[in-house]
Enzyme design. Structure first.
Site, PDB file in Angstrom:
ATOM      1  N   ASP A  29      40.911  38.147  42.685  1.00 44.58           N
ATOM      2  CA  ASP A  29      42.173  38.549  42.058  1.00 44.58           C
ATOM      3  C   ASP A  29      43.078  39.174  43.123  1.00 44.58           C
ATOM      4  OD1 ASP A  29      43.035  39.274  38.859  1.00 44.58           O
ATOM      5  OD2 ASP A  29      44.131  40.283  40.468  1.00 44.58           O
ATOM      6  N   ILE A  30      44.368  38.846  43.074  1.00 45.09           N
ATOM      7  CA  ILE A  30      45.313  39.320  44.088  1.00 45.09           C
ATOM      8  C   ILE A  30      45.582  40.827  43.959  1.00 45.09           C
ATOM      9  CG2 ILE A  30      47.533  38.946  42.891  1.00 45.09           C
ATOM     10  CD1 ILE A  30      48.430  37.419  45.453  1.00 45.09           C
ATOM     11  N   ASN A  85      41.388  38.415  28.681  1.00 49.16           N
ATOM     12  CA  ASN A  85      42.601  38.881  28.004  1.00 49.16           C
ATOM     13  C   ASN A  85      43.248  37.698  27.300  1.00 49.16           C
ATOM     14  OD1 ASN A  85      42.283  41.491  29.024  1.00 49.16           O
ATOM     15  ND2 ASN A  85      43.385  41.002  30.913  1.00 49.16           N
ATOM     16  N   GLY A  91      46.998  41.539  26.581  1.00 45.95           N
ATOM     17  CA  GLY A  91      47.392  41.824  27.965  1.00 45.95           C
ATOM     18  C   GLY A  91      47.336  40.615  28.878  1.00 45.95           C
ATOM     19  N   GLN A  92      47.361  39.414  28.294  1.00 42.59           N
ATOM     20  CA  GLN A  92      47.315  38.201  29.133  1.00 42.59           C
ATOM     21  C   GLN A  92      48.673  37.969  29.785  1.00 42.59           C
ATOM     22  OE1 GLN A  92      46.312  34.585  27.001  1.00 42.59           O
ATOM     23  NE2 GLN A  92      45.983  33.432  28.891  1.00 42.59           N
ATOM     24  N   HIS A  98      41.216  32.368  31.683  1.00 40.91           N
ATOM     25  CA  HIS A  98      40.444  32.860  32.829  1.00 40.91           C
ATOM     26  C   HIS A  98      39.544  34.004  32.409  1.00 40.91           C
ATOM     27  CE1 HIS A  98      44.381  34.857  32.661  1.00 40.91           C
ATOM     28  NE2 HIS A  98      43.766  35.940  33.061  1.00 40.91           N
TER      29      HIS A  98
END
Ligand code: 5GP
Ligand code: ZN
Length: 112
Positions: A29-30, A85, A91-92, A98
């Protein structure tokens, strides 16, 4: 289709990949929310688990097992959390299904 995770899956946008197979890929994850924070995504575009159907059952099982294998590879033997999510209240923010795999610290409950 203008989908960030489709672009990561097809290599158009780079990511730090930790797993690839015929059905899914996984990458860092970034904006990590824990010392270990991976995303596992199907190659196929499915907007969220709310849009998945019975025909996706085997694929969804595969994603969960890959998430657990990656947690083991990252030595998350004390535990980890898998999160999906879904929708605005969930909260997506990226509308390509994913699994978040989070670990390396104690998680809180209830989540925010
Ligand atoms: P969501 O909020 O939809 O559950 O999760 C989307 C996740 O994708 C977020 O944790 C966010 O940090 C991550 N993300 C957003 N854009 C990128 C990107 O370009 N590359 C990577 N590797 N992760 C991203
Ligand atoms: Zn997509």
């Amino acid at each position: 289709m203008d989908c960030l995770f489709c672009k990561i899956a097809n290599g158009e946008i780079p990511a730090i990949k930790v797993h690839e197979d015929a059905l899914c890929i996984a990458f860092s994850d970034i904006h990590p929310q824990a010392p270990a924070h991976l995303l596992v995504i199907p190659r196929q575009h499915i907007a969220s688990i709310a849009q998945a159907g019975k025909e996706d059952q085997a694929l969804l099982g595969h994603l969960i097992l890959v998430a657990a294998e990656l947690a083991a590879k990252q030595n998350l033997s004390k535990g980890f959390r898998i999160v999906m999510n879904t929708g605005d209240d969930g909260g997506q923010t990226v509308h390509h299904l994913h699994l978040h795999v989070l670990g390396g610290r104690a998680m809180h409950w209830p989540p925010g």
